[in-house]
Design an enzyme around this catalytic site. Structure first.
Site, PDB file in Angstrom:
ATOM      1  CB  ILE A  51      -1.044   0.071   1.380  1.00 27.40           C
ATOM      2  CG1 ILE A  51      -1.917   1.355   1.214  1.00 27.40           C
ATOM      3  CG2 ILE A  51      -0.075  -0.205   2.592  1.00 27.40           C
ATOM      4  CD1 ILE A  51      -2.975   1.332   2.281  1.00 27.40           C
ATOM      5  CB  SER A  52       1.190   4.086  -2.193  1.00 27.86           C
ATOM      6  OG  SER A  52       1.137   3.352  -3.399  1.00 27.86           O
ATOM      7  CD  GLN A  53       6.010   8.238   1.239  1.00 24.17           C
ATOM      8  OE1 GLN A  53       6.093   8.518   0.145  1.00 24.17           O
ATOM      9  NE2 GLN A  53       6.671   8.945   2.229  1.00 24.17           N
TER      10      GLN A  53
END
Ligand code: SAH
Length: 220
Positions: A51-53
């Site tokens: 899950i992206s930053q």
């Protein structure tokens, strides 16, 4: 998270900030990482993906200037977090994930969170979703070595496409605008994402598509 990681780094669009205040990131991370859901970093999800930053989600979303009437295509559903943020802002979100297990989980989660304007499917997103094309905006949340020809063809005139592009470990965030049928490309940052694997991306055997936790989906 929104104040410290987004506003202070220059993300100012109030609609994006509001959307990211509303979407609860802890619903989209793995239970083992729930206490780290609002940290300034990407986190592992199943299938060796991430899950992206939060900052990167805010930045890519801002770059797309999403309007309430927009139909948006996302490639790389992953956890469904970015799709939820888009769903807060757009009319309709279409999102494609190549791993069936991730797709199922994201679909169930988005439904449980009450998102009725997101359509999730599994498959190779590099060939887009012709049935619902053209799209006002396209976001690719995995990195490709090549120009996304088919996706660009599914973009409306005046539409915007944002994606990481480049080598496995050295990628630029690219913003593409479609003007008179031509692609106007601008580099807008340095990023590190998991590979986009498919017909118009990396080949599945180029290397493993899984990650070490060294900042994938993060700004450098
Ligand atoms: N947007 C996601 C981040 C996902 S990481 C989130 O908010 O959680 C990138 C995802 O892209 C991974 O789940 C990976 O499996 C997926 N992916 C890679 N190549 C793909 C392709 N060709 N089509 C669809 N999904 C792909």
């Amino acid at each position: 998270m929104v104040h410290m990681q987004l506003e202070r780094r220059g993300i100012t669009d109030p609609r994006v900030l509001d959307a990211m205040r509303r979407v609860k990131r802890h619903h989209f991370v793995e239970p083992a990482f729930r206490d780290r859901a609002y940290e300034d970093s990407p986190l592992p999800i199943e299938e060796g993906q991430t899950i992206s930053q939060p900052y990167i989600v805010g930045r890519m979303t801002s770059l797309l200037k999403i309007q309430p009437t927009d139909r948006v295509l996302e490639i790389g559903t992953g956890s469904g977090y970015q799709a939820a943020v888009l769903a807060e802002l757009a009319d309709k979100v279409y999102t494609i994930e190549r791993h069936m297990a991730l797709m199922r989980k994201a679909r169930a989660n988005l439904e449980e969170q009450g998102y009725r304007n997101v359509v999730v499917k599994s498959g190779d997103g590099t060939i887009g979703w012709q049935q619902f094309a053209p799209f006002d905006k396209i976001i690719v949340t995995a990195s490709s070595p090549v120009f996304p020809k088919t996706l660009f063809n599914q973009l409306k005139e005046g539409g915007l496409l944002v994606m990481p592009m480049g080598e496995k470990h050295n990628q630029k965030l690219v913003l593409i605008e479609r003007v008179n049928g031509e692609a106007i490309m601008n580099e807008v940052g340095q990023v590190t994402f998991v590979p986009l694997i498919g017909k118009e991306g990396w080949k599945a055997n180029d290397s493993s598509d899984s990650i070490s936790m060294s900042g994938r989906g993060a700004v450098r």
